[in-house]
Write a protein that holds these residues in place. Structure first.
Motif, PDB file in Angstrom:
ATOM      1  N   PHE A  40      52.179  -0.967 -52.588  1.00 31.18           N
ATOM      2  CA  PHE A  40      52.072  -2.266 -53.386  1.00 31.18           C
ATOM      3  C   PHE A  40      53.393  -2.943 -52.792  1.00 31.18           C
ATOM      4  N   ASP A  86      55.565  -6.345 -53.390  1.00 32.32           N
ATOM      5  CA  ASP A  86      56.031  -7.544 -54.588  1.00 32.32           C
ATOM      6  C   ASP A  86      56.967  -8.288 -54.101  1.00 32.32           C
ATOM      7  N   ASN A 109      61.688  -6.889 -60.974  1.00 31.48           N
ATOM      8  CA  ASN A 109      61.520  -5.998 -59.875  1.00 31.48           C
ATOM      9  C   ASN A 109      61.495  -4.670 -60.430  1.00 31.48           C
ATOM     10  N   LYS A 132      58.201  -2.091 -60.664  1.00 32.22           N
ATOM     11  CA  LYS A 132      58.296  -0.779 -60.018  1.00 32.22           C
ATOM     12  C   LYS A 132      58.040   0.174 -60.844  1.00 32.22           C
ATOM     13  N   ALA A 188      54.081  -0.012 -61.271  1.00 31.65           N
ATOM     14  CA  ALA A 188      53.314   0.226 -60.342  1.00 31.65           C
ATOM     15  C   ALA A 188      53.273   1.928 -59.977  1.00 31.65           C
ATOM     16  N   GLU A 189      54.450   2.301 -60.276  1.00 35.43           N
ATOM     17  CA  GLU A 189      54.662   3.801 -59.867  1.00 35.43           C
ATOM     18  C   GLU A 189      53.955   4.673 -60.952  1.00 35.43           C
ATOM     19  N   TYR A 210      56.080   1.209 -54.378  1.00 32.80           N
ATOM     20  CA  TYR A 210      56.461  -0.110 -54.788  1.00 32.80           C
ATOM     21  C   TYR A 210      57.658  -0.514 -53.732  1.00 32.80           C
ATOM     22  N   SER A 236      49.193  -6.812 -52.917  1.00 36.25           N
ATOM     23  CA  SER A 236      50.621  -7.384 -52.693  1.00 36.25           C
ATOM     24  C   SER A 236      50.337  -8.792 -53.509  1.00 36.25           C
ATOM     25  N   TYR A 277      47.016  -2.462 -62.829  1.00 39.98           N
ATOM     26  CA  TYR A 277      48.407  -3.326 -62.704  1.00 39.98           C
ATOM     27  C   TYR A 277      47.908  -4.331 -63.800  1.00 39.98           C
TER      28      TYR A 277
END
Length: 440
Positions: free
Chosen positions: A51, A53, A62, A66, A69-70, A81, A106, A341
């Motif tokens: 992913f 970003d 961010n 992150k 996402a993780e 990420y 993305s 997400y």
């Protein structure tokens, strides 16, 4: 958060993409066909979903993205990420996709998905939309935010946040000039004359280096008169009567000094200074102006949308989106990640990390968002009448990258702001400039 920093990046990301498209007519990915939806891996779930970003706000954004996402673990997969900087971002994506080292999913430029779709690199999001309908989240979308991403082949991307252009005003300057906040074009003209006489800027904007507000204002005024750059069928339609009328009105504002004569060269720093220093009385700008300029006293507030001379009301909106790519270890896992997400986005607004409108009604109802009356007003009055650069049509496409931030629009805006033209001549030059860069 550092709203100014985040907003400046929002201007540059689209401007750069527009310049890229205008100069290169969208770089081709050499020897890189569309492939299947599972290019680079098998059709089953598994593998790591990459992913990518962008730095949409401060580093805290961010960090939070992150973590979200993780935290994904669906479809026997996990996610990594990576932050991609706005500077040269389109080349970064293009090169990585060509070498099959790019992301599976993305965020990115507003029209990026449509550019890569033309090259066969985008995986359509129809199954994601189906999943959102099944889990009830589709009904949570604000009205009209998903439709622009539907092409004749499928959903090119899924929206996740909205960049909108509301009208703002400073209450004390209207009180000083003894005028009411305008509700239509005629009252804007009359209020602007009195504000100018009182030493204020009646319609603040700027079209200097790195400042797209002047560009966006020109399009917004066309939309607010029922016009737009394209027809409902998507054909170039710059010289329609509504656009001519809108630009004649803009030239009237300029000739009366309601628009600052120096606006043609104003950067975003200049525009911020006018709002911060109590010079700007009224104007179109980004979300969160009070926080952006450091004046949260309540003196700067959102005005209601103006009615055009024929009763039209519209706001300019940019729906930022999340896209999936054909090169993925597992299309099923990409889809599962995107559904996951989207379901976690509320955390970004709950932590007050976003200077953008959310796409989900439930997020607009969070106290962290709804405690700001300006946010509430924008969602209630501006989002429902939001129109994109595709107007008078509704579907987004790759050509819009060449319009937004491109030289044709920038030159047109500067020509209008100098006042040394007539509406039809300026629009004819604008149309000619667009024809030279738009794909047929």
């Amino acid at each position: 958060m550092n709203v100014q920093s985040a907003a400046n990046r929002s201007f540059s990301r689209r401007g750069f993409l527009g310049l890229t498209a205008a100069a290169a007519s969208v770089p081709l990915l050499a020897a890189c066909g569309g492939g299947s939806a599972t290019q680079g891996g098998g059709g089953g779930a598994g593998g790591t979903i990459k992913f990518w970003d962008m730095p949409w706000a401060t580093p805290a954004y961010n960090d939070a993205a992150k973590k979200i996402a993780e935290g994904f673990s669906g479809a026997n997969s996990k996610a990594s990420y990576q932050i991609i900087q706005w500077n040269n971002f389109y080349q970064t994506f293009s090169s990585a996709i060509a070498s099959k080292t790019g992301p599976a999913v993305s965020t990115g430029g507003g029209f990026q998905a449509f550019q890569f779709e033309q090259q066969g690199q985008i995986a359509y999001a129809d199954k994601v939309i189906e999943a959102l309908k099944k889990n009830g989240q589709f009904d949570d979308f604000l009205p009209g935010v998903v439709e622009p991403f539907k092409s004749d082949k499928g959903y090119v991307a899924v929206p996740w946040q909205l960049d909108i252009r509301p009208l703002w005003y400073r209450k004390s300057l209207f009180e000083k000039a003894g005028v009411e906040v305008p509700t239509d074009w005629s009252s804007l003209l009359e209020a602007g004359k009195k504000l100018k006489a009182a030493g204020s800027v009646g319609f603040a904007t700027g079209s200097g280096a790195g400042n797209n507000m002047g560009n966006h204002l020109m399009i917004m005024m066309m939309l607010n008169n029922g016009g737009g750059v394209f027809s409902k069928e998507g054909e170039l339609d710059v010289l329609n009567d509504r656009n001519v009328e809108a630009m004649e009105f803009m030239l009237e504002l300029v000739s009366n000094g309601i628009v600052d004569p120096a606006a043609v060269s104003y950067t975003t720093d200049n525009l911020d200074a006018q709002w911060k220093d109590g010079k700007a009385a009224f104007g179109m700008y980004v979300l969160g102006v009070p926080e952006r300029v450091g004046d949260t006293s309540g003196d700067i507030a959102v005005a209601s949308p103006l009615a055009g001379p024929h009763g039209d009301k519209a706001s300019l909106i940019f729906p930022n989106n999340i896209m999936m790519y054909t090169n993925t270890p597992s299309q099923e896992a990409s889809e599962a990640f995107l559904v996951y997400y989207l379901g976690q986005l509320k955390e970004l607004w709950r932590q007050k990390l976003m200077n953008a409108l959310p796409v989900f009604k439930s997020i607009t109802e969070l106290p962290e968002f709804s405690s700001d009356p300006n946010n509430v007003k924008i969602v209630k009055e501006y989002q429902p009448i939001g129109k994109t650069f595709a107007a008078q049509g509704t579907s987004l496409n790759a050509n819009l990258a060449a319009l937004d931030g491109g030289q044709a629009l920038n030159q047109f805006s500067q020509t209008i702001l100098t006042g040394k033209t007539d509406a039809k001549s300026a629009l004819q030059a604008f149309e000619s400039g667009l024809k030279s860069v738009l794909k047929k």
